[in-house]
Design a protein around this motif. Structure first.
Motif, mmCIF file in Angstrom:
data_model
loop_
_atom_site.group_PDB
_atom_site.id
_atom_site.type_symbol
_atom_site.label_atom_id
_atom_site.label_comp_id
_atom_site.label_asym_id
_atom_site.label_seq_id
_atom_site.Cartn_x
_atom_site.Cartn_y
_atom_site.Cartn_z
ATOM 1 N N HIS A 1 0.853 -1.162 0.000
ATOM 2 C CA HIS A 1 0.000 0.000 0.000
ATOM 3 C C HIS A 1 0.902 1.229 0.000
ATOM 4 C CE1 HIS A 1 -3.379 -2.599 0.990
ATOM 5 N NE2 HIS A 1 -2.542 -3.221 1.789
ATOM 6 N N GLN A 2 0.411 2.285 -0.636
ATOM 7 C CA GLN A 2 1.207 3.508 -0.638
ATOM 8 C C GLN A 2 0.304 4.706 -0.875
ATOM 9 O OE1 GLN A 2 4.179 3.259 -3.658
ATOM 10 N NE2 GLN A 2 2.731 3.007 -5.322
ATOM 11 N N ALA A 3 0.810 5.847 -0.471
ATOM 12 C CA ALA A 3 0.107 7.109 -0.699
ATOM 13 C C ALA A 3 1.123 8.231 -0.635
ATOM 14 C CB ALA A 3 -0.992 7.323 0.335
ATOM 15 N N ARG A 4 0.779 9.301 -1.296
ATOM 16 C CA ARG A 4 1.647 10.476 -1.335
ATOM 17 C C ARG A 4 0.974 11.619 -0.593
ATOM 18 N NH1 ARG A 4 3.840 13.262 -6.900
ATOM 19 N NH2 ARG A 4 5.268 14.732 -5.909
ATOM 20 N N GLY A 5 1.784 12.363 0.136
ATOM 21 C CA GLY A 5 1.299 13.556 0.819
ATOM 22 C C GLY A 5 2.099 14.758 0.365
ATOM 23 N N GLN A 6 1.399 15.812 0.012
ATOM 24 C CA GLN A 6 2.065 17.029 -0.442
ATOM 25 C C GLN A 6 1.472 18.231 0.271
ATOM 26 O OE1 GLN A 6 1.073 16.230 -4.683
ATOM 27 N NE2 GLN A 6 3.220 16.783 -5.020
ATOM 28 N N ASN A 7 2.330 19.187 0.573
ATOM 29 C CA ASN A 7 1.897 20.456 1.127
ATOM 30 C C ASN A 7 2.472 21.547 0.225
ATOM 31 O OD1 ASN A 7 1.262 22.731 2.565
ATOM 32 N ND2 ASN A 7 2.030 21.962 4.521
ATOM 33 N N PRO A 8 1.682 22.011 -0.743
ATOM 34 C CA PRO A 8 2.196 22.980 -1.714
ATOM 35 C C PRO A 8 2.603 24.318 -1.093
ATOM 36 C CG PRO A 8 -0.127 22.468 -2.143
ATOM 37 C CD PRO A 8 0.316 21.630 -0.999
ATOM 38 N N SER A 9 2.058 24.643 0.065
ATOM 39 C CA SER A 9 2.401 25.937 0.666
ATOM 40 C C SER A 9 3.827 25.985 1.190
ATOM 41 C CB SER A 9 1.410 26.295 1.779
ATOM 42 O OG SER A 9 1.495 25.371 2.826
ATOM 43 N N CYS A 10 4.394 24.820 1.539
ATOM 44 C CA CYS A 10 5.769 24.837 2.048
ATOM 45 C C CYS A 10 6.712 23.915 1.277
ATOM 46 C CB CYS A 10 5.794 24.501 3.534
ATOM 47 S SG CYS A 10 5.365 22.806 3.906
ATOM 48 N N GLY A 11 6.165 23.089 0.384
ATOM 49 C CA GLY A 11 7.017 22.221 -0.429
ATOM 50 C C GLY A 11 7.247 20.830 0.121
ATOM 51 N N ASP A 12 6.668 20.495 1.260
ATOM 52 C CA ASP A 12 6.819 19.138 1.788
ATOM 53 C C ASP A 12 6.165 18.152 0.822
ATOM 54 O OD1 ASP A 12 7.997 20.231 4.036
ATOM 55 O OD2 ASP A 12 6.240 19.994 5.316
ATOM 56 N N ASP A 13 6.836 17.034 0.581
ATOM 57 C CA ASP A 13 6.352 16.039 -0.364
ATOM 58 C C ASP A 13 6.856 14.670 0.085
ATOM 59 O OD1 ASP A 13 5.471 14.584 -2.542
ATOM 60 O OD2 ASP A 13 6.668 15.683 -4.022
ATOM 61 N N GLY A 23 -3.892 -7.543 8.878
ATOM 62 C CA GLY A 23 -4.269 -6.412 9.711
ATOM 63 C C GLY A 23 -3.148 -5.784 10.510
ATOM 64 N N GLN A 24 -1.914 -6.180 10.237
ATOM 65 C CA GLN A 24 -0.770 -5.654 10.968
ATOM 66 C C GLN A 24 0.217 -4.988 10.006
ATOM 67 O OE1 GLN A 24 2.306 -8.299 12.757
ATOM 68 N NE2 GLN A 24 1.571 -7.427 14.684
ATOM 69 N N VAL A 25 0.741 -3.847 10.421
ATOM 70 C CA VAL A 25 1.743 -3.133 9.625
ATOM 71 C C VAL A 25 3.071 -3.866 9.805
ATOM 72 C CG1 VAL A 25 2.938 -0.945 9.234
ATOM 73 C CG2 VAL A 25 0.532 -0.933 9.943
ATOM 74 N N GLN A 26 3.398 -4.701 8.828
ATOM 75 C CA GLN A 26 4.629 -5.484 8.909
ATOM 76 C C GLN A 26 5.854 -4.626 8.632
ATOM 77 O OE1 GLN A 26 5.087 -8.913 9.665
ATOM 78 N NE2 GLN A 26 3.031 -8.598 10.457
ATOM 79 N N VAL A 49 4.436 2.789 14.368
ATOM 80 C CA VAL A 49 3.382 1.901 13.861
ATOM 81 C C VAL A 49 3.898 0.557 13.341
ATOM 82 C CG1 VAL A 49 1.895 3.858 13.316
ATOM 83 C CG2 VAL A 49 3.280 2.849 11.505
ATOM 84 N N ARG A 50 5.175 0.466 13.032
ATOM 85 C CA ARG A 50 5.727 -0.794 12.512
ATOM 86 C C ARG A 50 5.511 -1.910 13.534
ATOM 87 N NH1 ARG A 50 10.678 0.701 11.442
ATOM 88 N NH2 ARG A 50 10.269 1.140 9.238
ATOM 89 N N GLY A 51 4.921 -3.019 13.052
ATOM 90 C CA GLY A 51 4.691 -4.171 13.913
ATOM 91 C C GLY A 51 3.387 -4.132 14.684
ATOM 92 N N HIS A 52 2.616 -3.063 14.514
ATOM 93 C CA HIS A 52 1.346 -2.935 15.246
ATOM 94 C C HIS A 52 0.158 -3.113 14.315
ATOM 95 C CE1 HIS A 52 3.161 -1.683 19.022
ATOM 96 N NE2 HIS A 52 4.000 -0.949 18.308
ATOM 97 N N ASP A 53 -0.980 -3.405 14.903
ATOM 98 C CA ASP A 53 -2.210 -3.534 14.129
ATOM 99 C C ASP A 53 -2.584 -2.213 13.489
ATOM 100 O OD1 ASP A 53 -2.443 -6.193 14.840
ATOM 101 O OD2 ASP A 53 -3.910 -5.814 16.435
ATOM 102 N N VAL A 54 -3.285 -2.294 12.363
ATOM 103 C CA VAL A 54 -3.766 -1.107 11.662
ATOM 104 C C VAL A 54 -4.624 -0.254 12.594
ATOM 105 C CG1 VAL A 54 -5.324 -0.345 9.816
ATOM 106 C CG2 VAL A 54 -3.605 -2.098 9.358
ATOM 107 N N ALA A 55 -5.458 -0.892 13.405
ATOM 108 C CA ALA A 55 -6.323 -0.150 14.332
ATOM 109 C C ALA A 55 -5.490 0.663 15.326
ATOM 110 C CB ALA A 55 -7.254 -1.103 15.076
ATOM 111 N N VAL A 56 -4.385 0.120 15.773
ATOM 112 C CA VAL A 56 -3.501 0.841 16.700
ATOM 113 C C VAL A 56 -2.904 2.066 15.998
ATOM 114 C CG1 VAL A 56 -1.339 0.691 18.006
ATOM 115 C CG2 VAL A 56 -2.986 -1.182 18.099
#
Length: 113
Positions: A1-13, A23-26, A49-56
């Protein structure tokens, strides 16, 4: 799974990539560029979050966001090491920086079965 986050006002990407098994972030990683707050928050997020359930991970995101937006006091949030970023709440323009990686994580988790 993947997603991108961008903040155009400051350039964070950022790009967040993770492997969810039963159900666990391996594994979770991020790449990109941004300010020190953005990079530190994303790095700490992966450790938290590594090693924990998605709900956590989802609950931790909610508590972290609540602290940064002033809805919850840091001492009551059970954030672990993330508490070191609680001071960002005094700088409203930087809250988005600290939350960018978390928003990308939540979008990536949105497509998990």
């Amino acid at each position: 799974h993947q997603a991108r986050g961008q903040n155009p006002s400051c350039g964070d990407d950022l790009q967040v990539m993770l492997n969810v098994v039963q159900g666990q972030v391996q594994d979770i990683r991020f790449s990109g560029q941004g300010c020190a707050i953005c990079m530190a928050s994303a790095s700490m997020m992966t450790e938290a979050v590594r090693g924990h359930d998605v709900a956590v991970a989802q609950q931790l995101h909610q508590r972290f966001r609540a602290v940064l937006t002033g809805e919850l006091e840091p001492d009551a949030a059970q954030l672990g090491k993330l508490i070191s970023l609680a001071g960002v709440r005094r700088y409203p323009g930087r809250i988005k920086c600290a939350l960018l990686g978390w928003h990308a994580l939540m979008h990536a988790l949105g497509d998990t079965p």
